[in-house]
Design a protein around this motif. Structure first.
Motif, PDB file in Angstrom:
ATOM      1  N   ILE A  21      -4.457   4.466 -10.186  1.00 22.55           N
ATOM      2  CA  ILE A  21      -3.101   3.909 -10.112  1.00 22.55           C
ATOM      3  C   ILE A  21      -2.932   3.079  -8.843  1.00 22.55           C
ATOM      4  CG2 ILE A  21      -0.662   4.510  -9.844  1.00 22.55           C
ATOM      5  CD1 ILE A  21      -1.214   6.969 -11.608  1.00 22.55           C
ATOM      6  N   TYR A  22      -3.434   3.592  -7.735  1.00 23.74           N
ATOM      7  CA  TYR A  22      -3.284   2.886  -6.450  1.00 23.74           C
ATOM      8  C   TYR A  22      -3.962   1.518  -6.495  1.00 23.74           C
ATOM      9  CZ  TYR A  22      -3.772   1.951  -1.429  1.00 23.74           C
ATOM     10  OH  TYR A  22      -3.726   1.388  -0.188  1.00 23.74           O
ATOM     11  N   ASP A  23      -5.202   1.480  -6.968  1.00 26.52           N
ATOM     12  CA  ASP A  23      -5.907   0.196  -7.024  1.00 26.52           C
ATOM     13  C   ASP A  23      -5.336  -0.711  -8.104  1.00 26.52           C
ATOM     14  OD1 ASP A  23      -7.549   0.461  -4.865  1.00 26.52           O
ATOM     15  OD2 ASP A  23      -9.310   1.112  -5.977  1.00 26.52           O
ATOM     16  N   ALA A  24      -4.833  -0.134  -9.199  1.00 25.92           N
ATOM     17  CA  ALA A  24      -4.186  -0.958 -10.228  1.00 25.92           C
ATOM     18  C   ALA A  24      -2.947  -1.647  -9.654  1.00 25.92           C
ATOM     19  CB  ALA A  24      -3.821  -0.101 -11.433  1.00 25.92           C
ATOM     20  N   PHE A  25      -2.196  -0.932  -8.847  1.00 29.86           N
ATOM     21  CA  PHE A  25      -1.019  -1.536  -8.218  1.00 29.86           C
ATOM     22  C   PHE A  25      -1.439  -2.633  -7.245  1.00 29.86           C
ATOM     23  CE2 PHE A  25       2.340  -1.837  -5.019  1.00 29.86           C
ATOM     24  CZ  PHE A  25       3.457  -1.976  -5.823  1.00 29.86           C
ATOM     25  N   LYS A  26      -2.502  -2.394  -6.497  1.00 25.83           N
ATOM     26  CA  LYS A  26      -2.979  -3.419  -5.568  1.00 25.83           C
ATOM     27  C   LYS A  26      -3.406  -4.680  -6.318  1.00 25.83           C
ATOM     28  CE  LYS A  26      -5.518  -2.225  -2.003  1.00 25.83           C
ATOM     29  NZ  LYS A  26      -6.620  -1.603  -1.232  1.00 25.83           N
ATOM     30  N   VAL A  27      -4.103  -4.499  -7.431  1.00 27.54           N
ATOM     31  CA  VAL A  27      -4.501  -5.655  -8.242  1.00 27.54           C
ATOM     32  C   VAL A  27      -3.276  -6.371  -8.789  1.00 27.54           C
ATOM     33  CG1 VAL A  27      -5.622  -6.323 -10.410  1.00 27.54           C
ATOM     34  CG2 VAL A  27      -6.770  -4.735  -8.858  1.00 27.54           C
ATOM     35  N   PHE A  28      -2.274  -5.609  -9.195  1.00 33.61           N
ATOM     36  CA  PHE A  28      -1.049  -6.185  -9.759  1.00 33.61           C
ATOM     37  C   PHE A  28      -0.347  -7.102  -8.756  1.00 33.61           C
ATOM     38  CE2 PHE A  28       3.610  -5.818 -10.299  1.00 33.61           C
ATOM     39  CZ  PHE A  28       3.735  -6.414 -11.538  1.00 33.61           C
ATOM     40  N   VAL A  29      -0.346  -6.723  -7.480  1.00 32.82           N
ATOM     41  CA  VAL A  29       0.332  -7.540  -6.476  1.00 32.82           C
ATOM     42  C   VAL A  29      -0.602  -8.566  -5.831  1.00 32.82           C
ATOM     43  CG1 VAL A  29       2.023  -5.756  -5.973  1.00 32.82           C
ATOM     44  CG2 VAL A  29      -0.085  -5.845  -4.611  1.00 32.82           C
ATOM     45  N   GLY A  64      -0.318   4.420   2.953  1.00 27.09           N
ATOM     46  CA  GLY A  64       0.140   3.375   3.861  1.00 27.09           C
ATOM     47  C   GLY A  64      -0.445   3.507   5.251  1.00 27.09           C
ATOM     48  N   PHE A  65      -0.396   4.714   5.808  1.00 29.09           N
ATOM     49  CA  PHE A  65      -0.923   4.921   7.154  1.00 29.09           C
ATOM     50  C   PHE A  65      -2.451   4.909   7.176  1.00 29.09           C
ATOM     51  CE2 PHE A  65       3.360   6.591   8.211  1.00 29.09           C
ATOM     52  CZ  PHE A  65       3.577   5.857   9.362  1.00 29.09           C
ATOM     53  N   TYR A  66      -3.097   5.286   6.071  1.00 29.01           N
ATOM     54  CA  TYR A  66      -4.559   5.203   6.036  1.00 29.01           C
ATOM     55  C   TYR A  66      -5.017   3.763   6.196  1.00 29.01           C
ATOM     56  CZ  TYR A  66      -9.322   5.115   4.236  1.00 29.01           C
ATOM     57  OH  TYR A  66     -10.676   4.885   4.084  1.00 29.01           O
ATOM     58  N   GLU A  67      -4.385   2.861   5.452  1.00 25.47           N
ATOM     59  CA  GLU A  67      -4.754   1.451   5.579  1.00 25.47           C
ATOM     60  C   GLU A  67      -4.498   0.946   6.998  1.00 25.47           C
ATOM     61  OE1 GLU A  67      -6.326   0.041   3.310  1.00 25.47           O
ATOM     62  OE2 GLU A  67      -5.718   0.804   1.344  1.00 25.47           O
ATOM     63  N   PHE A  68      -3.393   1.395   7.591  1.00 23.31           N
ATOM     64  CA  PHE A  68      -3.067   0.967   8.952  1.00 23.31           C
ATOM     65  C   PHE A  68      -4.084   1.501   9.961  1.00 23.31           C
ATOM     66  CE2 PHE A  68      -1.146   2.114  13.031  1.00 23.31           C
ATOM     67  CZ  PHE A  68      -0.762   0.866  13.495  1.00 23.31           C
ATOM     68  N   PHE A  69      -4.352   2.809   9.906  1.00 20.00           N
ATOM     69  CA  PHE A  69      -5.244   3.408  10.890  1.00 20.00           C
ATOM     70  C   PHE A  69      -6.686   2.948  10.705  1.00 20.00           C
ATOM     71  CE2 PHE A  69      -1.871   6.748  11.372  1.00 20.00           C
ATOM     72  CZ  PHE A  69      -1.667   6.562  12.729  1.00 20.00           C
ATOM     73  N   LYS A  70      -7.094   2.694   9.469  1.00 17.45           N
ATOM     74  CA  LYS A  70      -8.450   2.203   9.239  1.00 17.45           C
ATOM     75  C   LYS A  70      -8.639   0.831   9.900  1.00 17.45           C
ATOM     76  CE  LYS A  70      -9.835   1.029   5.038  1.00 17.45           C
ATOM     77  NZ  LYS A  70     -10.405   1.106   3.664  1.00 17.45           N
ATOM     78  N   LYS A  71      -7.669  -0.030   9.758  1.00 18.63           N
ATOM     79  CA  LYS A  71      -7.723  -1.340  10.417  1.00 18.63           C
ATOM     80  C   LYS A  71      -7.623  -1.188  11.931  1.00 18.63           C
ATOM     81  CE  LYS A  71      -7.205  -5.945  10.553  1.00 18.63           C
ATOM     82  NZ  LYS A  71      -7.058  -6.185  11.994  1.00 18.63           N
ATOM     83  N   TYR A  72      -6.734  -0.306  12.381  1.00 21.52           N
ATOM     84  CA  TYR A  72      -6.509  -0.115  13.816  1.00 21.52           C
ATOM     85  C   TYR A  72      -7.770   0.407  14.512  1.00 21.52           C
ATOM     86  CZ  TYR A  72      -4.432   1.814  18.092  1.00 21.52           C
ATOM     87  OH  TYR A  72      -4.138   2.120  19.397  1.00 21.52           O
ATOM     88  N   TYR A  73      -8.391   1.425  13.927  1.00 19.73           N
ATOM     89  CA  TYR A  73      -9.597   1.993  14.536  1.00 19.73           C
ATOM     90  C   TYR A  73     -10.779   1.030  14.439  1.00 19.73           C
ATOM     91  CZ  TYR A  73      -7.069   6.442  14.638  1.00 19.73           C
ATOM     92  OH  TYR A  73      -6.146   7.433  14.881  1.00 19.73           O
ATOM     93  N   SER A  74     -10.844   0.248  13.381  1.00 18.39           N
ATOM     94  CA  SER A  74     -11.915  -0.744  13.247  1.00 18.39           C
ATOM     95  C   SER A  74     -11.798  -1.826  14.315  1.00 18.39           C
ATOM     96  CB  SER A  74     -11.875  -1.386  11.858  1.00 18.39           C
ATOM     97  OG  SER A  74     -12.144  -0.441  10.857  1.00 18.39           O
ATOM     98  N   ASP A  75     -10.573  -2.253  14.595  1.00 13.38           N
ATOM     99  CA  ASP A  75     -10.363  -3.255  15.634  1.00 13.38           C
ATOM    100  C   ASP A  75     -10.733  -2.716  17.011  1.00 13.38           C
ATOM    101  OD1 ASP A  75      -9.528  -5.089  13.796  1.00 13.38           O
ATOM    102  OD2 ASP A  75      -7.384  -4.798  14.150  1.00 13.38           O
ATOM    103  N   SER A  78       1.143   6.530  -6.969  1.00  9.03           N
ATOM    104  CA  SER A  78      -0.076   7.253  -7.329  1.00  9.03           C
ATOM    105  C   SER A  78       0.070   8.756  -7.130  1.00  9.03           C
ATOM    106  CB  SER A  78      -1.269   6.726  -6.520  1.00  9.03           C
ATOM    107  OG  SER A  78      -1.155   7.059  -5.151  1.00  9.03           O
ATOM    108  N   CYS A  79       0.639   9.170  -6.010  1.00  9.49           N
ATOM    109  CA  CYS A  79       0.762  10.612  -5.741  1.00  9.49           C
ATOM    110  C   CYS A  79       1.962  11.237  -6.461  1.00  9.49           C
ATOM    111  CB  CYS A  79       0.875  10.857  -4.238  1.00  9.49           C
ATOM    112  SG  CYS A  79      -0.653  10.521  -3.339  1.00  9.49           S
ATOM    113  N   GLY A  80       3.096  10.555  -6.454  1.00  9.81           N
ATOM    114  CA  GLY A  80       4.284  11.111  -7.093  1.00  9.81           C
ATOM    115  C   GLY A  80       4.103  11.312  -8.581  1.00  9.81           C
ATOM    116  N   CYS A 139       0.832  -1.207   0.000  1.00 14.28           N
ATOM    117  CA  CYS A 139       0.000   0.000   0.000  1.00 14.28           C
ATOM    118  C   CYS A 139       0.869   1.261   0.000  1.00 14.28           C
ATOM    119  CB  CYS A 139      -0.927  -0.004   1.213  1.00 14.28           C
ATOM    120  SG  CYS A 139      -2.171  -1.315   1.185  1.00 14.28           S
ATOM    121  N   THR A 140       1.981   1.212   0.732  1.00 16.80           N
ATOM    122  CA  THR A 140       2.905   2.345   0.755  1.00 16.80           C
ATOM    123  C   THR A 140       3.525   2.569  -0.627  1.00 16.80           C
ATOM    124  OG1 THR A 140       3.421   1.958   3.088  1.00 16.80           O
ATOM    125  CG2 THR A 140       5.010   3.247   1.821  1.00 16.80           C
TER     126      THR A 140
END
Length: 371
Positions: free
Chosen positions: A347-355, A153-164, A89-91, A82-83
């Motif tokens: 771009i972000y989701d395309a990379f996620k699908v790629f991996v 990267g931190f969004y995915e982490f904090f979303k999981k962290y706060y959900s837990d 995606s942003c760069g 994700c990082t």
């Protein structure tokens, strides 16, 4: 309920399935009433067989795991992917729209000279040539790559962290609050990485003759403003980027959920990857329009403070006025941020699908029936 059923439910994750759904964790269950001759045949072909008896009837339950994905969800490799996706995606997107950003910044700083989008491009072409359209692209690339890495990267982490922390019931009930809290926490960190490059970028783009780029611009900036000057715009940057990112992630998640729920008749899991990526781009573009409006006043402040040495927020408000803070350069920024945000999610989701990871967002499941 049998022992095998107890074991199955004990393995259910705390993370609600609507936030993420991974095919690698699904099991397909095929139950059939077997007679003595069929059991022998299926035992030779099925991957695994578990038996349970209820009264006089016997049922053979076949557990067939889905194909494994390349990266396990919520593992260190998942957050690293994700990082990396956020970095790309942003760069890449911010660097690609450098000409638009350059005109926008100059319209904010010198509206008398850069009166409109078209005249702004004309002035740049006349004074600096085609090369001038990409002035400041290096600090843009470095700064927004670092910001994207931290943001996603931190969004995915904090979303999981706060959900837990919230637990399954409250995470499902207050999912929008989790999106908002996770994105705000991530952006708070991401802007610390972005701020120095943003300061140099604005100075290079809005002061002709100051520097050609990052290589000579950073030393000149440090000499005139010091290290603390690199972070002079941090608070206004937070004021611009945190509302922007909260709107970007929360509205994207909501829009994508609504698209899969109301506009696309096929469940997300059955949609092709190209369709899912199209949904990601569309949801990102609409979210970007909202982002531009919400964050534009702070964007004007950042440009003003980084351009004028020793200037304060009060100076900016006095010179530009509240209406100018909210509207100066806004049409161009709506076009730029809408395209930018749509491309970033694509771009972000395309990379996620790629991996081997699922795309972000999706339709929420129906509410659980009360016993």
């Amino acid at each position: 309920m049998g022992q095998s059923d107890d074991q199955h439910y004990s393995r259910q994750p705390l993370m609600p399935s609507f936030l993420y759904s991974s095919s690698s964790k699904r099991l397909f269950y095929l139950d059939a009433l077997m007679n003595n001759t069929k059991v022998g045949l299926l035992n030779r072909s099925a991957p695994s067989v578990s038996r349970s008896s209820s009264g006089a009837s016997k049922t053979a339950s076949f557990v067939i795991p889905a194909p494994k994905e390349k990266i396990e969800m919520y593992s260190p490799a998942f957050y690293a992917a994700c990082t990396a996706g956020g970095t790309l995606s942003c760069g890449l997107t911010h660097t690609a729209v450098t000409p638009l950003d350059l005109v926008k910044c100059n319209m904010q700083i010198d509206p008398a000279k850069y009166k409109s989008i078209t005249s702004g491009f004309g002035v740049l072409l006349k004074e600096q040539g085609l090369k001038g359209f990409f002035r400041g692209w290096v600090p843009t690339l470095f700064g927004y790559s670092a910001q994207g890495a931290c943001k996603f990267g931190f969004y995915e982490f904090f979303k999981k962290y706060y959900s837990d922390i919230a637990g399954p019931e409250y995470a499902a009930k207050y999912k929008t609050l989790i999106y908002l809290a996770g994105s705000a926490s991530a952006e708070l960190i991401a802007d610390v990485a972005l701020c120095p490059m943003e300061a140099v970028k604005v100075r290079v783009q809005t002061q002709p003759g100051f520097a050609r780029g990052l290589g000579d611009g950073l030393p000149k900036f440090l000499k005139s403003d010091g290290v603390s000057g690199l972070y002079k715009g941090l608070v206004p940057l937070w004021g611009r980027q945190i509302p922007y990112t909260m709107m970007k992630f929360a509205s994207f998640e909501t829009i994508v959920e609504m698209l899969y729920k109301y506009a696309i008749p096929t469940p997300k899991e059955q949609c092709s990857k190209s369709l899912q990526l199209g949904v990601s781009f569309a949801g990102g573009y609409v979210a970007g329009v909202f982002c531009a409006v919400v964050s534009h006043p702070a964007d004007n402040l950042v440009s003003f403070l980084n351009n004028a040495k020793g200037a304060s927020v009060g100076d900016a408000v006095k010179k530009m006025g509240l209406w100018g803070l909210c509207t100066r350069g806004l049409p161009l920024r709506i076009v730029m941020i809408g395209t930018l945000t749509g491309a970033q999610w694509g771009i972000y989701d395309a990379f996620k699908v790629f991996v081997g990871l699922p795309t972000t967002g999706g339709a929420a499941p129906p509410p659980a029936e009360k016993a």
